[in-house]
Design a protein around this motif. Structure first.
Motif, PDB file in Angstrom:
ATOM      1  N   TRP A 126      25.774  39.828 110.377  1.00 54.33           N
ATOM      2  CA  TRP A 126      26.548  39.958 109.140  1.00 54.33           C
ATOM      3  C   TRP A 126      27.544  41.097 109.274  1.00 54.33           C
ATOM      4  O   TRP A 126      27.254  42.127 109.887  1.00 54.33           O
ATOM      5  CB  TRP A 126      25.622  40.228 107.955  1.00 54.33           C
ATOM      6  CG  TRP A 126      26.375  40.364 106.652  1.00 54.33           C
ATOM      7  CD1 TRP A 126      26.770  41.526 106.037  1.00 54.33           C
ATOM      8  CD2 TRP A 126      26.850  39.304 105.817  1.00 54.33           C
ATOM      9  NE1 TRP A 126      27.452  41.245 104.875  1.00 54.33           N
ATOM     10  CE2 TRP A 126      27.519  39.893 104.718  1.00 54.33           C
ATOM     11  CE3 TRP A 126      26.778  37.908 105.901  1.00 54.33           C
ATOM     12  CZ2 TRP A 126      28.097  39.138 103.706  1.00 54.33           C
ATOM     13  CZ3 TRP A 126      27.360  37.150 104.895  1.00 54.33           C
ATOM     14  CH2 TRP A 126      28.003  37.762 103.806  1.00 54.33           C
ATOM     15  N   TRP A 128      30.824  42.881 106.614  1.00 54.75           N
ATOM     16  CA  TRP A 128      31.458  42.777 105.295  1.00 54.75           C
ATOM     17  C   TRP A 128      32.916  42.359 105.440  1.00 54.75           C
ATOM     18  O   TRP A 128      33.834  43.056 105.001  1.00 54.75           O
ATOM     19  CB  TRP A 128      31.299  44.086 104.525  1.00 54.75           C
ATOM     20  CG  TRP A 128      29.866  44.352 104.197  1.00 54.75           C
ATOM     21  CD1 TRP A 128      29.025  45.195 104.821  1.00 54.75           C
ATOM     22  CD2 TRP A 128      29.103  43.706 103.162  1.00 54.75           C
ATOM     23  NE1 TRP A 128      27.763  45.133 104.251  1.00 54.75           N
ATOM     24  CE2 TRP A 128      27.792  44.226 103.230  1.00 54.75           C
ATOM     25  CE3 TRP A 128      29.397  42.748 102.192  1.00 54.75           C
ATOM     26  CZ2 TRP A 128      26.782  43.833 102.369  1.00 54.75           C
ATOM     27  CZ3 TRP A 128      28.387  42.340 101.339  1.00 54.75           C
ATOM     28  CH2 TRP A 128      27.104  42.881 101.421  1.00 54.75           C
ATOM     29  N   ASP A 129      33.086  41.232 106.102  1.00 55.55           N
ATOM     30  CA  ASP A 129      34.387  40.608 106.285  1.00 55.55           C
ATOM     31  C   ASP A 129      34.823  39.968 104.964  1.00 55.55           C
ATOM     32  O   ASP A 129      33.996  39.559 104.155  1.00 55.55           O
ATOM     33  CB  ASP A 129      34.257  39.550 107.394  1.00 55.55           C
ATOM     34  CG  ASP A 129      35.526  38.799 107.656  1.00 55.55           C
ATOM     35  OD1 ASP A 129      36.333  39.278 108.455  1.00 55.55           O
ATOM     36  OD2 ASP A 129      35.706  37.717 107.059  1.00 55.55           O
ATOM     37  N   THR A 133      32.248  38.047 102.589  1.00 53.24           N
ATOM     38  CA  THR A 133      31.915  38.717 101.327  1.00 53.24           C
ATOM     39  C   THR A 133      32.272  37.846 100.129  1.00 53.24           C
ATOM     40  O   THR A 133      31.486  37.722  99.180  1.00 53.24           O
ATOM     41  CB  THR A 133      32.641  40.063 101.231  1.00 53.24           C
ATOM     42  OG1 THR A 133      32.315  40.865 102.377  1.00 53.24           O
ATOM     43  CG2 THR A 133      32.232  40.801  99.971  1.00 53.24           C
ATOM     44  N   SER A 134      33.447  37.229 100.144  1.00 53.41           N
ATOM     45  CA  SER A 134      33.854  36.378  99.025  1.00 53.41           C
ATOM     46  C   SER A 134      32.976  35.127  98.930  1.00 53.41           C
ATOM     47  O   SER A 134      32.703  34.631  97.830  1.00 53.41           O
ATOM     48  CB  SER A 134      35.329  35.996  99.140  1.00 53.41           C
ATOM     49  OG  SER A 134      35.606  35.388 100.391  1.00 53.41           O
ATOM     50  N   LEU A 136      29.798  35.120  99.775  1.00 53.27           N
ATOM     51  CA  LEU A 136      28.557  35.634  99.195  1.00 53.27           C
ATOM     52  C   LEU A 136      28.696  35.788  97.683  1.00 53.27           C
ATOM     53  O   LEU A 136      27.766  35.464  96.926  1.00 53.27           O
ATOM     54  CB  LEU A 136      28.195  36.978  99.830  1.00 53.27           C
ATOM     55  CG  LEU A 136      26.907  37.646  99.334  1.00 53.27           C
ATOM     56  CD1 LEU A 136      25.683  36.773  99.626  1.00 53.27           C
ATOM     57  CD2 LEU A 136      26.739  39.029  99.962  1.00 53.27           C
ATOM     58  N   THR A 185      40.906  39.709 109.008  1.00 51.70           N
ATOM     59  CA  THR A 185      39.466  39.448 109.059  1.00 51.70           C
ATOM     60  C   THR A 185      39.032  38.975 110.439  1.00 51.70           C
ATOM     61  O   THR A 185      39.838  38.540 111.260  1.00 51.70           O
ATOM     62  CB  THR A 185      39.067  38.365 108.032  1.00 51.70           C
ATOM     63  OG1 THR A 185      39.540  37.094 108.491  1.00 51.70           O
ATOM     64  CG2 THR A 185      39.654  38.662 106.668  1.00 51.70           C
TER      65      THR A 185
END
Length: 252
Positions: A126, A128-129, A133-134, A136, A185
């Motif tokens: 994982w 926090w790309d 993130t979006s 999630l 990203t």
């Protein structure tokens, strides 16, 4: 009232929708299974290995259609939520709420398969790309709609409250879709394009598109099945619901 409006009103009637959905649901599941099996065989067996990722790329035949569906289902849910809030149509309330668990499942599959692919490719499960993130956040929105719907006892009031949350969350859908363009990203950009040539070989493209069709057919079948069960519960006090429950052996 013109013919088209009359037709929509008739289809929107719970007993009419219940019976029509019952006819289509088995066919939708059967077609989903058939196209899914052919698509998986084409992607996992017939398609060649990628020159960079080797066989590890084959997870895209699950990951990509699931990601597409996570956005598509949210859009369908939001459209029905809008109709439910503006015109108070019972069927749209039901369809919106039935979309949420299916969309949550596809979003969870997207995140899980993305993590499985990301470990060998990026060296981590994982990050926090922006895209991850979006996506999630999208899962949290689905779970929020489900939780709010079940937190209120009155089913119609609960559906309207959850529909409002669904409409607020629609802003996240374009963020997920365009995140790879708006931010720098790790996630690769789109390789399949509706307009213009796709940046993926035809031998890999056709199984991917077939899997996309299979997931949409499965979604419709699952949506119809869930909506039928919800309508039967919601309309339990009406004659048509009692008759259908007696005929099928379901509890009204």
């Amino acid at each position: 009232m013109n013919t088209l409006t009359l037709w929509f009103h008739k289809i929107g009637s719970p007993p009419t929708f219940y019976r029509l959905a019952g006819r289509f649901t088995p066919w939708l599941f059967a077609l989903a299974a058939l196209t899914g099996l052919v698509g998986l065989y084409g992607g996992l067996v017939l398609a060649p290995a990628d020159y960079q990722q080797s066989d590890a790329y084959r997870i895209i035949f699950i990951h990509v259609p699931s990601a597409w569906m996570s956005l598509f289902i949210y859009f369908v849910m939001a459209v029905n939520a809008f109709i439910a809030l503006v015109w108070r149509i019972k069927l749209s309330e039901t369809l919106a709420m039935c979309c949420a668990p299916i969309g949550a499942a596809f979003t969870a599959i997207t995140l899980a398969t993305g993590s499985i692919w990301g470990k060998p490719m990026w060296g981590t499960w994982w990050t926090w790309d922006a895209r991850l993130t979006s996506e999630l956040v999208l899962l949290f929105l689905y779970v929020g709609v489900i939780g709010l719907y079940h937190a209120i006892e009155d089913r119609r009031q609960a559906a309207r409250a959850a529909s409002f949350l669904a409409l607020v969350g629609i802003v996240n859908v374009p963020i997920v879709h365009f995140s790879v363009k708006w931010w720098n990203t790790l996630h690769q950009g789109s390789t399949v394009r509706l307009l213009g040539p796709s940046a993926i070989d035809a031998s890999m493209l056709w199984p991917l598109l077939l899997m996309a069709l299979a997931t949409k057919l499965w979604f419709l079948g699952s949506l119809f099945a869930r909506a039928r069960a919800s309508l039967l519960e919601l309309e339990a006090g009406k004659d048509w619901a009692r008759e259908e429950a007696l005929r099928t052996g379901a509890a009204p």
